[in-house]
Design a protein around this motif. Structure first.
Motif, PDB file in Angstrom:
ATOM      1  N   LEU A 498      16.478  11.577 -16.906  1.00 56.27           N
ATOM      2  CA  LEU A 498      17.521  11.637 -15.980  1.00 56.27           C
ATOM      3  C   LEU A 498      16.520  11.071 -15.157  1.00 56.27           C
ATOM      4  O   LEU A 498      15.497  12.120 -14.866  1.00 56.27           O
ATOM      5  CB  LEU A 498      18.517  12.283 -16.175  1.00 56.27           C
ATOM      6  N   PRO A 499      17.170  10.230 -13.418  1.00 57.04           N
ATOM      7  CA  PRO A 499      15.828  10.515 -12.093  1.00 57.04           C
ATOM      8  C   PRO A 499      15.722  12.243 -11.995  1.00 57.04           C
ATOM      9  O   PRO A 499      16.353  12.851 -12.535  1.00 57.04           O
ATOM     10  CB  PRO A 499      17.775   9.240 -11.685  1.00 57.04           C
ATOM     11  N   VAL A 500      15.279  11.871 -10.637  1.00 57.05           N
ATOM     12  CA  VAL A 500      14.555  13.372  -9.920  1.00 57.05           C
ATOM     13  C   VAL A 500      15.737  13.028  -8.868  1.00 57.05           C
ATOM     14  O   VAL A 500      15.041  11.471  -8.016  1.00 57.05           O
ATOM     15  CB  VAL A 500      13.759  13.491  -9.398  1.00 57.05           C
ATOM     16  N   ALA A 501      16.971  12.902  -8.422  1.00 54.88           N
ATOM     17  CA  ALA A 501      17.835  12.991  -7.440  1.00 54.88           C
ATOM     18  C   ALA A 501      18.058  13.907  -7.218  1.00 54.88           C
ATOM     19  O   ALA A 501      19.436  13.906  -6.699  1.00 54.88           O
ATOM     20  CB  ALA A 501      17.785  11.540  -7.313  1.00 54.88           C
ATOM     21  N   GLY A 502      17.312  15.032  -6.714  1.00 55.69           N
ATOM     22  CA  GLY A 502      18.722  16.264  -5.844  1.00 55.69           C
ATOM     23  C   GLY A 502      17.827  17.267  -6.634  1.00 55.69           C
ATOM     24  O   GLY A 502      16.378  17.096  -7.031  1.00 55.69           O
TER      25      GLY A 502
END
Length: 523
Positions: A498-502
């Protein structure tokens, strides 16, 4: 922020931190203000330094972070690192935190900024690469992160090790004498031992500059300086890895006597009684076997002193990763096992919900009316995904995207997601892993959950109202979005990063990506 080499105090203001988009532009949704003791400006005393307050800001491995700030008065003689091999920008006026700036001047050096500390409880420590121009990355491609330290960080990340790599190379720096900047002996405490979390140091190419200085140090004198560094590192509980000196015959500074001193130094480093905790044999990794006092032509940047990108890679590959502990293979989990946030609540029990860091949540009843029933299917763009069975039960129902490796059910040519974002729109890049060892990147772009109609993303479900703490209904529509990612033809998918977005737990003011469902299907 450092003012170590200035005779005057330095006042700075309006600090910002953001993820870099490209060039002098930032990803605006990631912009954060930075304070110093709660204040937006700070004065650094002459010869001093200051450290900011902590900033809630997720940092993806190997990503570019933009630090911007304003100098209210013209500053002379600021502390500078001359060769960054990365563009930095000067602009007129206070444009700190701007989405893009009118660049007045592009500079290839760092000014004032000394460190960016990333706090990670999973990290096993910091490796400091301590050296001169070769360590610094001289003659590697600019803006490409091809220094041996960057390539080593990539290897460490790929192996599952969480190790910070700090580059403390200074071009022209010497071990014993004053060349460019203080000698390695004089700057060792500041640039190595005081770094956050330091556990290991690789000492590399400084003695080459001593040999080229014209002072003609002997091998024994260089060894004496090395011994001092080893003793000081060990006294501080830091492991000291000695690197052999790379060849430089053919360079204008090479002399037969200097080659003798290099050979003596390298022989000592390789000897059993050196005191080195490990030997990094950069010499063997880069020299021409047919002419060991010269670079292998394929690794020579052209001056017969510095390696090119291929030479940098050879140096990075010469570092044994086992020095930093065992590899930690990461087993993928299911998305449900990665759930770490409660974003949906029942209208009669809103207490567990906290989609946005302020206690707000989707209404389970409003989502069901819009087509998202717990455990049921949500069909969007011709793809059916299973809405979390835990939605509205007071149990976690979504994964805040922080780089988790997950398995995704199904098979086919398309990877699909259901997601939404809190506290503003957010974007992030993840990685798809295939069974043949290859990878593919993908990007998710999510509007804020308050957006119920948009041309920027596909709306999958709309809830006509939201929930607030105390079983309070908030009359504002909110949405869950969907995206589809084409997969490589004929390849089996083994996991999705998963992205790192938070950040988890969710924080008010920090745009955060929430993943509710994922599936692989034919489309």
């Amino acid at each position: 922020m450092s003012n170590a080499f200035s005779e005057q105090p330095l006042t700075l203001s309006d600090f910002h931190l953001a993820e870099r988009a490209s060039g002098a532009s930032i990803v605006t949704s990631t912009d954060r203000s930075v304070t110093f003791g709660g204040q937006t400006s700070v004065t650094i005393p002459a010869h001093g330094e200051v450290i900011s307050d902590p900033v809630p800001f997720p940092v993806r491995a190997e990503s570019d972070v933009v630090i911007s700030f304003y100098l209210p008065e013209r500053a002379q003689g600021v502390s500078t690192h001359d060769f960054s091999f990365q563009e930095n920008y000067l602009a007129d006026g206070d444009v700190a935190g701007a989405a893009d700036i009118a660049v007045r001047e592009t500079i290839w050096r760092y000014i004032i900024i000394s460190d960016l500390d990333v706090l990670n409880i999973a990290a096993t420590g910091t490796l400091v690469a301590f050296g001169a121009s070769i360590t610094e990355g001289h003659n590697s491609s600019g803006n490409a992160n091809q220094r041996y330290t960057n390539l080593l960080a990539t290897r460490l990340n790929a192996s599952g090790r969480t190790v910070g790599v700090a580059n403390e190379g200074v071009a022209g720096n010497q071990l014993l004498g004053v060349g460019i900047g203080q000698s390695a002996l004089d700057r060792f405490d500041r640039d190595v031992l005081s770094r956050s979390g330091v556990r290991w140091v690789i000492f590399a190419d400084n003695p080459i500059n001593d040999l080229a200085s014209g002072r003609e140090p002997t091998g024994e004198q260089l060894i004496g300086g090395l011994r001092q560094l080893i003793d000081r590192a060990h006294a501080a509980g830091v492991s000291f890895f000695c690197a052999t000196l790379t060849p430089f015959e053919g360079n204008e500074h090479w002399r037969p006597a200097r080659e003798v001193a290099r050979s003596e130094y390298n022989a000592f480093v390789r000897s059993a009684g050196s005191g080195c905790d490990a030997v990094i044999d950069f010499d063997r990794a880069t020299h021409d076997p047919a002419a060991p006092t010269r670079f292998l032509p394929a690794y020579d940047a052209g001056d017969h002193l510095h390696p090119n990108n291929a030479g940098m890679a050879a140096m990075a590959n010469a570092v044994a990763l086992g020095l930093f502990g065992p590899a930690i293979p990461e087993a993928p989990t299911t998305l449900a096992e990665a759930f770490n946030n409660i974003g949906v609540t029942s209208d009669t029990n809103t207490g567990p919900g906290n989609f946005d860091g302020g206690g707000a949540s989707f209404s389970g009843q409003a989502l069901a009316a819009g087509g998202a029933v717990p455990g049921g299917s949500v069909t969007t763009g011709g793809v059916s995904l299973t809405w979390p069975a835990t939605a509205g039960t007071g149990q976690p129902d979504n994964a805040i995207a922080t780089g988790q490796l997950i398995t995704v059910p199904g098979s086919g040519n398309t990877l699909a997601f259901l997601y939404s974002a809190s506290y503003g729109g957010v974007s992030g890049t993840g990685t798809i892993h295939y069974s043949d060892g290859t990878t593919q990147t993908y990007r998710l772009d999510s509007p804020d959950w308050f957006v119920s109609a948009t041309t920027e993303a596909t709306v999958a479900v709309v809830a006509s109202y939201q929930n607030r703490q105390g079983n309070v209904r908030y009359d504002a529509p909110s949405a869950v979005f969907s995206a589809q990612v084409p997969l490589a033809s004929g390849k089996a998918l083994t996991g999705v990063r998963l992205p790192v977005a938070g950040g988890a737990p969710v924080q008010a003011g920090l745009p955060t990506l929430h993943i509710f469902a994922a599936v692989v299907t034919n489309r």
